[in-house]
Scaffold this motif. Structure first.
Motif, PDB file in Angstrom:
ATOM      1  N   ARG A  88      32.454  44.403  48.880  1.00 18.46           N
ATOM      2  CA  ARG A  88      33.121  44.121  47.622  1.00 18.46           C
ATOM      3  C   ARG A  88      32.874  42.539  47.310  1.00 18.46           C
ATOM      4  N   ARG A 141      42.833  45.097  47.164  1.00 20.71           N
ATOM      5  CA  ARG A 141      42.990  46.414  47.032  1.00 20.71           C
ATOM      6  C   ARG A 141      42.756  47.179  48.557  1.00 20.71           C
ATOM      7  N   ARG A 172      40.407  41.180  44.501  1.00 22.84           N
ATOM      8  CA  ARG A 172      39.404  42.564  44.869  1.00 22.84           C
ATOM      9  C   ARG A 172      39.644  42.977  46.263  1.00 22.84           C
ATOM     10  N   ARG A 230      45.537  47.181  54.630  1.00 23.69           N
ATOM     11  CA  ARG A 230      45.559  46.178  53.397  1.00 23.69           C
ATOM     12  C   ARG A 230      45.490  44.917  53.978  1.00 23.69           C
TER      13      ARG A 230
END
Lengths: 338, 198
Positions: free
Chosen positions: A233, A278, A275, A288
């Motif tokens: 990411r 998520r 980001r 998480r």
């Protein structure tokens, strides 16, 4: 033996001992040329032509007369072919006595060699080893040039392969094997390169939040999975020229070259955090995490000191963590006051 | 043994019998690589193992394989550079034979680490010579058969007709008899001094 017979025998001796010679008469015209020298003039034989009209005397600078040429006897002479391919020659001249010696009285014998231009000469005049005197080292020199070039070529290939292997090894040494990001060892070289390029840049220290709880709850395999997804990411949120380094377990340093705008920095930090927040699927579970970011900008410093910038980015990171999780702070000298 | 020698064996195997065959040899010997570096030096045992494995794979006596390697070195188009360097030895086959004494020295000039066996030519009568081939430094590999193949191919190259006979080994030295039947039997191959510049 007649005088002419004598002269003929003399030329035969010269042809064998020094096939690159010319015999000149007292007016400087060629009366005899060795077989190799003759090969330099495939269209019209040199006999009967004035020597200095065939070759130009480059050094020493002398006049055009035979008397002056004869004065250069014994020394090293440099000639150049007047016609194409303008080959260079080295030579030495022996002045013949006015009377009573071998060869034309008042003439000269010039023995020539291709010197360093022998490689091109062999090609240009289609010479073979029979064109050189048996004692001439030209063939050995040609052999050496070819042999050494072949050996050099082999060495060059080896060097290229070794260099490729070295780059791959360095690449490996600077790569974090879990995430494919750069590792701690890459930090200093990247900073050094930036300092050399004198470009402004932004340092961002990023710590994952709640990562420890993922590890505790779901085990290291889940933790590794999260780190890999987080890395991917971050890569997709940054440009190719930016550098992402995993400096520790859940700690990262991001370096943005050429970035100077505080608002842009805040924007990027905010986007990165969003980001990373998520959820990440691991089997049936959902992981998480979040991130805290502290940044420092090189344009805020009168003299850029990467070490100081790292400390300041760290200070900003602690300030972000103090505000809770998932926050970002850009370093400001005011932070030191608190 | 010098990488150039190992590389020659490898190129011979690859060019003559294919890459697969060569890969098989490197795997069976567990070399850990498939290509020799021409400019590195390898343990002598590796060369012996490779040659041994090559002979077994081809189901041929080792001497025959070595002779084929000698022929290959001169006649394969991919090794034109080597043929050229050998042709610098002389303008005809007899001159070439006489240049063999200097060959190890010439090779050392180009690649100082590459040691070749001592070569000594003797002429016994017109067109009758013997070549004594010393042991390959640091190796158990007989160099005589390689020279047999190389001489035969060089004779072809010069267009000479020769009869060669390996007379065996005496005190570590091999002896090859060379009978020159005709110096200009065929036209041979061209040798253009300036060819590599074109």
């Amino acid at each position: 033996m007649t005088e002419q017979g004598n002269e003929f025998a003399f030329y035969t001796v010269l042809d064998t001992l020094c096939p690159m010679h010319v015999v000149l008469n007292d007016t400087g015209h060629v009366v005899h040329a060795g077989p190799t020298f003759a090969k330099v003039f495939p269209d019209a034989p040199p006999q009967g032509r004035r020597f200095l009209e065939l070759l130009e005397l480059k050094r020493p600078k002398l006049g055009q007369s035979m008397a002056e040429l004869r004065r250069a006897a014994g020394g090293k002479l440099h000639f150049r072919l007047r016609a194409e391919p303008r080959t260079d020659f080295k030579g030495v001249l022996v002045a013949l006595p006015k009377a009573g010696g071998l060869g034309p009285g008042g003439g000269a014998i010039v023995n020539l060699s291709f010197g360093i231009s022998v490689m091109e000469a062999v090609r240009d005049f289609a010479l073979t080893s029979a064109d050189f005197a048996a004692t001439d080292l030209a063939i050995e020199m040609l052999y050496l040039i070819e042999a050494k070039s072949a050996a050099m070529e082999a060495s060059r290939k080896l060097n290229l392969r070794l260099q490729g292997a070295k780059i791959a090894a360095e690449e490996q040494a600077f790569t974090d094997t879990l995430t494919g990001l750069k590792n701690r060892r890459a930090l200093q070289p990247v900073l050094d390169r930036l300092m050399e390029s004198e470009r402004d840049f932004v340092l961002m220290n990023l710590d994952l939040d709640y990562f420890k709880s993922v590890n505790d709850r779901l085990g290291h395999a889940a933790g590794d999975h999260v780190l890999q997804r987080v890395a991917r990411r971050m890569v997709s949120e940054t440009r190719g020229e930016d550098t992402i380094i995993r400096t520790g377990g859940d700690e990262f340093v991001l370096i943005f070259a050429g970035l100077t705008d505080r608002h842009r920095v805040a924007e990027i930090a905010g986007r990165l955090i969003a980001r990373l927040e998520r959820p990440i699927a691991f089997g049936d579970e959902e992981c998480r995490v979040s991130a805290s970011i502290g940044a420092s900008l090189s344009r805020d410093y009168a003299r850029i000191d990467p070490e100081q910038m790292m400390k300041d980015a760290d200070l900003a990171l602690y300030a972000a963590k103090d505000q809770g999780r998932g926050r970002h702070v850009i370093y400001d000298p005011a932070l030191r006051m608190t | 043994m010098h990488g150039l020698i190992n590389r020659a064996v490898e190129r011979f195997a690859r060019d003559t019998y294919g890459r697969e065959m060569w890969r098989g040899i490197t795997q069976r010997l567990d070399l850990g690589f498939t290509e020799f570096e021409a400019m590195l030096t390898y343990d002598d045992k590796i060369t012996q193992d490779v040659l041994g494995e090559l002979a077994v794979s081809l189901n041929k006596p080792l001497t025959e394989v070595l002779e084929d390697i000698g022929t290959y070195l001169v006649s394969h188009p991919g090794l034109e550079a080597l043929r050229r360097l050998l042709r610098f030895g002389g303008t005809d086959f007899v001159e070439f034979l006489h240049s063999l004494n200097d060959l190890p020295g010439r090779v050392r000039l180009a690649v100082p680490e590459l040691a070749l066996p001592v070569l000594e030519l003797e002429d016994h009568a017109r067109d009758f010579y013997s070549l004594t081939v010393g042991p390959l430094p640091g190796g158990q590999v007989a160099f005589g058969p390689v020279m047999m193949g190389l001489l035969r191919a060089m004779a072809d190259d010069y267009g000479a007709l020769v009869f060669l006979e390996h007379k065996g080994r005496r005190a570590g030295h091999e002896i090859i008899e060379v009978r020159l039947l005709e110096t200009a039997f065929a036209s041979g191959r061209a040798f253009d001094l300036g060819a590599h510049l074109r």
